[in-house]
Design an enzyme around this catalytic site. Structure first.
Site, PDB file in Angstrom:
ATOM      1  N   HIS A 305     -28.346  12.787  94.697  1.00  0.00           N
ATOM      2  CA  HIS A 305     -28.529  11.335  94.703  1.00  0.00           C
ATOM      3  C   HIS A 305     -29.833  11.000  95.410  1.00  0.00           C
ATOM      4  O   HIS A 305     -30.197  11.666  96.373  1.00  0.00           O
ATOM      5  CB  HIS A 305     -27.355  10.641  95.416  1.00  0.00           C
ATOM      6  CG  HIS A 305     -27.261   9.200  95.092  1.00  0.00           C
ATOM      7  ND1 HIS A 305     -27.963   8.237  95.778  1.00  0.00           N
ATOM      8  CD2 HIS A 305     -26.589   8.555  94.113  1.00  0.00           C
ATOM      9  CE1 HIS A 305     -27.707   7.059  95.251  1.00  0.00           C
ATOM     10  NE2 HIS A 305     -26.879   7.223  94.231  1.00  0.00           N
ATOM     11  N   ASP A 362     -20.293  10.198  89.893  1.00  0.00           N
ATOM     12  CA  ASP A 362     -20.046  10.605  88.509  1.00  0.00           C
ATOM     13  C   ASP A 362     -19.343  11.956  88.389  1.00  0.00           C
ATOM     14  O   ASP A 362     -18.985  12.368  87.297  1.00  0.00           O
ATOM     15  CB  ASP A 362     -21.371  10.657  87.730  1.00  0.00           C
ATOM     16  CG  ASP A 362     -21.977   9.276  87.602  1.00  0.00           C
ATOM     17  OD1 ASP A 362     -21.221   8.340  87.310  1.00  0.00           O
ATOM     18  OD2 ASP A 362     -23.188   9.132  87.805  1.00  0.00           O
TER      19      ASP A 362
END
Ligand code: CMC
Length: 427
Positions: A305, A362
């Site tokens: 991320h 996700d």
């Protein structure tokens, strides 16, 4: 607040104020930089640039903190509802019982789509990716709801926001129904926001649809976890599109387009496809090796991320929820074992440790969505449905901001300098 920052450039010194937010890093206000020095800043990917002020969502990537209007995401996911979080994001405060009831009622009164929109779907191929349909249909809303496109009228802005939140489940469910060749179902407004969406997606006119409370609660949690995430790529896209004065439906369609990419919302679809491709835990080392190989474009989807460098708090909630939901539904999907094993192996691997790569939102969401019965192509659609709340909250905040200007980045030009045109006969 820290001292002003002094900059020496071309023999001249200029000074820039340092601004502090409530929490989080200070920012150097360089708005006068170009006027003072003739230079721009250079920050592709905005890794060091705050593009706006915002009071909606706060992330501390080193500590794994995500707050909506100050409330931690894990508390909201465990104790709140998607409707309440939507109110919170839009209005800044948790609603009273009456405010929540009124808000839920208002949203439920906007769930139907203009009937003409059903024919719009029929223009798509049946095998169209539902995100392609979402981009088209949401953009087309501006052709149907002319009475809520005046962005200078706060009332119209709120109606457009309510319409978008309310109609997104109907639009998403219709995209699914179209792909499987089943009739569209009209919304049923006495159901919860999430229950209504599940019925429109999985129900058929021939039978009553019974909402499974386990699925309804898991879906609502997934919506909460995806509702907003500060100035991510799609939200910045919505803001940039909106900065020109474009209408809200067009702006949200732009956000949906951006979300579709596999580095952003498209990663949930890619992550589950990857887990299925890996298949069994014994094949994990092969994929870890590929992810580490600089010559291989493969990345572990659902990992890493831009902001979280410790853990993604949303992934923590979802990892736990995945086990609970599959247990409660009595589903034994080997993909969850593969996901758990992959997470364990990656977290112990020096490459992932050094680069601070952790599972993101996700990674586990697809396991749950698949157990609920969604095909992978619908995963990003569900992300878009939930993120619509964040997009409209951020869009409203931007339009009301007195400092708002059209977003217009500059560039470091590396092309040819001025040269004379040569007629084709002389080239
Ligand atoms: N697998 C293997 N290596 C990775 C991964 C990964 N998933 N993610 C980053 N790296 C490596 C990357 O190769 C780079 O290595 P080096 O410094 O040697 O060049 C380093 O880690 C930093 O990566 P980056 O691409 O410069 O970092 P970024 O902040 O620009 O990208 C990201 C963040 C999320 C796009 C990236 O981690 C990624 O592509 N992850 C996989 C896709 C994914 O799961 N996306 C969902 C993000 S969360 C939800 C959302 O935004 O929608």
């Amino acid at each position: 607040m820290a001292d002003n920052v002094k900059l020496e450039l071309g023999g001249k010194t200029s000074e820039y104020p340092v601004l502090s937010g409530t929490v989080g890093p200070d920012v150097v206000d360089i708005r006068k930089l170009y006027a003072a020095t003739g230079a721009f800043t250079y920050d592709p990917g905005f890794t060091s640039t705050a593009s706006c002020q915002s009071a909606i969502t706060y992330i501390d990537g080193d500590e794994g903190v995500l707050l909506h209007r100050g409330y931690p995401i894990d508390q909201l996911a465990e104790q709140s509802s998607f409707m309440e979080v939507s109110y919170l994001l839009l209005n800044g405060q948790l609603p009273s019982a009456k405010e929540l009831e009124d808000f839920t009622y208002t949203i439920s009164r906007h769930t139907m789509l203009h009937e003409q929109l059903a024919t719009f779907y029929r223009g798509f191929r049946r095998d169209a990716h539902p995100m392609a349909i979402m981009c088209g249909v949401v953009g087309a809303l501006s052709a149907f709801y002319h009475d809520s496109t005046d962005i200078n009228d706060p009332k119209q802005r709120m109606i457009a926001s309510h319409r978008l939140i309310a109609k997104m489940p109907t639009i998403a469910a219709m995209a699914y129904k179209y792909s499987v060749g089943q009739p569209f179902l009209y919304p049923k407004n006495d159901l919860s926001y999430t229950g209504n969406f599940l019925r429109m997606t999985f129900g058929v006119p021939a039978e009553e649809y019974e909402i499974d409370p386990v699925i309804e609660s898991a879906m609502d949690k997934i919506f909460i976890l995806h509702a907003d995430h500060e100035q991510n790529a799609s939200t910045s896209t919505v803001r940039l599109a909106g900065s020109s004065g474009a209408n809200p439906f067009a702006c949200i369609a732009a956000g949906i387009a951006c979300l579709w990419g596999p580095a952003h919302g498209g990663a949930n679809e890619a992550a589950l496809n990857m887990l299925r491709e890996i298949g069994t835990p014994d094949r994990i080392p092969e994929y870890i090796a590929r992810a580490k190989n600089k010559d291989d474009p493969f990345r572990l989807m659902g990992f890493g991320h831009r902001v979280y460098k410790n853990f993604d708090p949303r992934a923590k909630v979802l990892g736990k929820a995945a086990t609970e939901v599959l247990d409660k539904l009595g589903i034994n999907d080997p993909v969850l074992d593969t996901a758990r094993e992959l997470e364990q192996i990656a977290l112990k691997d020096q490459y992932f440790i050094d680069k601070k790569l952790y599972p993101n939102v996700d990674f586990y969401s697809g396991v749950i969505l698949s157990a609920i019965g969604f095909p992978t192509t619908m995963f990003t659609v569900l992300f878009a449905l939930a993120r619509t709340v964040g997009w409209v909250a951020q869009w409203n905040e931007m339009i009301s901001d007195p400092e708002q200007k059209i977003g217009r980045p500059r560039q470091l030009y590396t092309g040819a300098a001025n040269r004379d045109y040569v007629p084709v006969s002389q080239r």
